[in-house]
Design a protein around this motif. Structure first.
Motif, PDB file in Angstrom:
ATOM      1  N   LEU A  55      23.456 -24.014   4.866  1.00 17.89           N
ATOM      2  CA  LEU A  55      22.445 -23.034   5.266  1.00 17.89           C
ATOM      3  C   LEU A  55      22.158 -22.045   4.142  1.00 17.89           C
ATOM      4  O   LEU A  55      20.993 -21.783   3.808  1.00 17.89           O
ATOM      5  N   VAL A  56      23.203 -21.487   3.558  1.00 25.43           N
ATOM      6  CA  VAL A  56      23.023 -20.465   2.528  1.00 25.43           C
ATOM      7  C   VAL A  56      22.327 -21.044   1.299  1.00 25.43           C
ATOM      8  O   VAL A  56      21.427 -20.413   0.725  1.00 25.43           O
ATOM      9  N   ASN A  57      22.709 -22.240   0.873  1.00 35.67           N
ATOM     10  CA  ASN A  57      22.071 -22.839  -0.296  1.00 35.67           C
ATOM     11  C   ASN A  57      20.611 -23.201  -0.026  1.00 35.67           C
ATOM     12  O   ASN A  57      19.753 -23.054  -0.908  1.00 35.67           O
ATOM     13  N   ALA A  58      20.330 -23.690   1.186  1.00 35.20           N
ATOM     14  CA  ALA A  58      18.938 -24.002   1.525  1.00 35.20           C
ATOM     15  C   ALA A  58      18.090 -22.737   1.508  1.00 35.20           C
ATOM     16  O   ALA A  58      16.968 -22.724   0.971  1.00 35.20           O
ATOM     17  N   TYR A  59      18.616 -21.682   2.087  1.00 37.79           N
ATOM     18  CA  TYR A  59      17.897 -20.399   2.080  1.00 37.79           C
ATOM     19  C   TYR A  59      17.701 -19.885   0.655  1.00 37.79           C
ATOM     20  O   TYR A  59      16.602 -19.512   0.253  1.00 37.79           O
ATOM     21  N   ALA A  60      18.790 -19.870  -0.124  1.00 37.13           N
ATOM     22  CA  ALA A  60      18.716 -19.330  -1.479  1.00 37.13           C
ATOM     23  C   ALA A  60      17.783 -20.162  -2.360  1.00 37.13           C
ATOM     24  O   ALA A  60      17.030 -19.612  -3.171  1.00 37.13           O
ATOM     25  N   GLY A  61      17.833 -21.475  -2.207  1.00 33.78           N
ATOM     26  CA  GLY A  61      16.985 -22.336  -3.028  1.00 33.78           C
ATOM     27  C   GLY A  61      15.511 -22.129  -2.755  1.00 33.78           C
ATOM     28  O   GLY A  61      14.704 -21.987  -3.685  1.00 33.78           O
ATOM     29  N   VAL A  62      15.143 -22.087  -1.479  1.00 36.96           N
ATOM     30  CA  VAL A  62      13.734 -21.908  -1.124  1.00 36.96           C
ATOM     31  C   VAL A  62      13.277 -20.485  -1.436  1.00 36.96           C
ATOM     32  O   VAL A  62      12.173 -20.272  -1.958  1.00 36.96           O
ATOM     33  N   ALA A  63      14.121 -19.499  -1.118  1.00 30.80           N
ATOM     34  CA  ALA A  63      13.751 -18.112  -1.388  1.00 30.80           C
ATOM     35  C   ALA A  63      13.623 -17.838  -2.881  1.00 30.80           C
ATOM     36  O   ALA A  63      12.928 -16.899  -3.284  1.00 30.80           O
ATOM     37  N   GLY A  64      14.278 -18.645  -3.703  1.00 32.76           N
ATOM     38  CA  GLY A  64      14.237 -18.441  -5.146  1.00 32.76           C
ATOM     39  C   GLY A  64      13.033 -19.032  -5.836  1.00 32.76           C
ATOM     40  O   GLY A  64      12.861 -18.860  -7.051  1.00 32.76           O
ATOM     41  N   VAL A  65      12.172 -19.732  -5.093  1.00 33.99           N
ATOM     42  CA  VAL A  65      10.962 -20.291  -5.695  1.00 33.99           C
ATOM     43  C   VAL A  65      10.028 -19.149  -6.084  1.00 33.99           C
ATOM     44  O   VAL A  65       9.876 -18.170  -5.336  1.00 33.99           O
ATOM     45  N   ASP A  66       9.388 -19.273  -7.234  1.00 30.28           N
ATOM     46  CA  ASP A  66       8.497 -18.224  -7.744  1.00 30.28           C
ATOM     47  C   ASP A  66       7.431 -17.879  -6.702  1.00 30.28           C
ATOM     48  O   ASP A  66       6.639 -18.740  -6.296  1.00 30.28           O
ATOM     49  N   PRO A  67       7.364 -16.615  -6.244  1.00 28.59           N
ATOM     50  CA  PRO A  67       6.367 -16.236  -5.233  1.00 28.59           C
ATOM     51  C   PRO A  67       4.931 -16.475  -5.681  1.00 28.59           C
ATOM     52  O   PRO A  67       4.071 -16.823  -4.863  1.00 28.59           O
ATOM     53  N   ASP A  68       4.648 -16.281  -6.984  1.00 30.06           N
ATOM     54  CA  ASP A  68       3.293 -16.516  -7.478  1.00 30.06           C
ATOM     55  C   ASP A  68       2.920 -17.990  -7.330  1.00 30.06           C
ATOM     56  O   ASP A  68       1.770 -18.330  -7.024  1.00 30.06           O
ATOM     57  N   PHE A  69       3.883 -18.830  -7.532  1.00 30.84           N
ATOM     58  CA  PHE A  69       3.689 -20.263  -7.385  1.00 30.84           C
ATOM     59  C   PHE A  69       3.326 -20.609  -5.936  1.00 30.84           C
ATOM     60  O   PHE A  69       2.395 -21.355  -5.656  1.00 30.84           O
ATOM     61  N   VAL A  70       4.078 -20.015  -4.992  1.00 31.75           N
ATOM     62  CA  VAL A  70       3.825 -20.250  -3.570  1.00 31.75           C
ATOM     63  C   VAL A  70       2.460 -19.701  -3.175  1.00 31.75           C
ATOM     64  O   VAL A  70       1.702 -20.357  -2.446  1.00 31.75           O
ATOM     65  N   GLU A  71       2.122 -18.504  -3.638  1.00 26.66           N
ATOM     66  CA  GLU A  71       0.837 -17.911  -3.283  1.00 26.66           C
ATOM     67  C   GLU A  71      -0.319 -18.724  -3.851  1.00 26.66           C
ATOM     68  O   GLU A  71      -1.384 -18.822  -3.239  1.00 26.66           O
ATOM     69  N   SER A  72      -0.120 -19.300  -5.027  1.00 27.20           N
ATOM     70  CA  SER A  72      -1.160 -20.143  -5.610  1.00 27.20           C
ATOM     71  C   SER A  72      -1.407 -21.364  -4.740  1.00 27.20           C
ATOM     72  O   SER A  72      -2.553 -21.743  -4.487  1.00 27.20           O
ATOM     73  N   ALA A  73      -0.317 -21.987  -4.273  1.00 23.96           N
ATOM     74  CA  ALA A  73      -0.459 -23.139  -3.389  1.00 23.96           C
ATOM     75  C   ALA A  73      -1.118 -22.743  -2.079  1.00 23.96           C
ATOM     76  O   ALA A  73      -1.967 -23.468  -1.543  1.00 23.96           O
ATOM     77  N   ARG A  74      -0.775 -21.565  -1.550  1.00 22.32           N
ATOM     78  CA  ARG A  74      -1.383 -21.087  -0.305  1.00 22.32           C
ATOM     79  C   ARG A  74      -2.873 -20.815  -0.514  1.00 22.32           C
ATOM     80  O   ARG A  74      -3.693 -21.107   0.363  1.00 22.32           O
ATOM     81  N   GLY A  75      -3.220 -20.252  -1.670  1.00 26.22           N
ATOM     82  CA  GLY A  75      -4.613 -19.974  -1.957  1.00 26.22           C
ATOM     83  C   GLY A  75      -5.445 -21.232  -2.139  1.00 26.22           C
ATOM     84  O   GLY A  75      -6.669 -21.196  -1.975  1.00 26.22           O
TER      85      GLY A  75
END
Length: 248
Positions: free
Chosen positions: A112-132
């Motif tokens: 659980l902790v590694n899954a959370y940390a791994g996903v939470a550690g993805v660059d937010p700008d990268f995620v927002e770009s995909a969302r946009g």
């Protein structure tokens, strides 16, 4: 030296490699018990960790509960759930279910902790770009965040798997299956060769598990598995910066 000779003699005795309580049988039991426990831990902890990492909701509570789970001794967990499971199923509820529950409780926190940390550690700008670009939240998680976080996620599963294999021997105290049976029987029979032979087998299986899951974790960093994320990343980079992004 006598202990080494006794251990080697027990391991090399053909009688210990045949029959119902033989080394291959106990080894398969141990692998099956560990595999079921790990599969259940993944099924429970991985989706929760991915969801928390993606949404950032309930992270503090989940991590604190996971740390609390790590602090619980597996033998104590077995003792706590045994009266309940034995009442529900007098046979498997005494020998099998408590060990599985304890092993799931042992492996779930790092997953659980590694899954959370791994996903939470993805660059937010990268995620927002995909969302946009119009990707759904499920699509972002599946095609962007998970591929990037895969090595960290695999590390949590690796940790949980090794802990399960090494600790599942406790179930033999209550008549459970696996290599721990050799240790329990050897103590009652005062057989040092059998005792340390069982220890060698458990250590060897734990080491093999570590090596196998380390290879899986290395494979998780391969370009093929992370290609979807890189493809979306390259599409989301502003004009003129592709070269810098690729070089980093």
């Amino acid at each position: 030296m006598n202990l080494v000779v006794a251990t080697a003699a027990w391991l090399s005795d053909p009688a210990n490699w045949q029959g119902r309580g033989s080394i291959p049988t106990r080894l398969l039991e141990h692998i099956a018990l560990s595999g079921v426990s790990l599969a259940l831990a993944i099924a429970i902890a991985l989706p929760i960790g991915l969801w928390i990492g993606h949404t950032r909701r309930g992270a503090t509570l989940a991590v604190n509960l996971a740390n609390l789970g790590r602090a619980l001794p597996s033998l104590a967990v077995i003792g706590l759930v045994l009266p309940i499971t034995a009442a529900l199923d007098p046979q498997n509820g005494f020998k099998l279910y408590p060990t599985v529950i304890a092993m799931v409780a042992l492996a779930a926190p790092p997953i659980l902790v590694n899954a959370y940390a791994g996903v939470a550690g993805v660059d937010p700008d990268f995620v927002e770009s995909a969302r946009g670009m119009g990707m759904t939240e499920a699509g972002i998680l599946r095609r962007v965040e998970i591929p990037v976080a895969l090595p960290v996620i695999a590390g949590g599963i690796r940790s949980g798997a090794v802990q399960i294999v090494a600790t599942a021997t406790l179930g033999a105290i209550f008549g459970g299956p696996g290599l721990g049976q050799f240790i329990v029987e050897a103590i009652s029979q005062n057989d040092d060769g059998k005792l340390f032979g069982g220890v060698v087998l458990i250590a060897a299986l734990s080491l093999a598990t570590e090596v196998a899951f380390a290879a899986i974790q290395r494979a998780a960093t391969s370009p093929g598995l992370r290609a979807p994320a890189r493809a979306w990343q390259s599409r989301s980079v502003p004009d003129g910066s592709e070269g810098a992004q690729a070089s980093s």
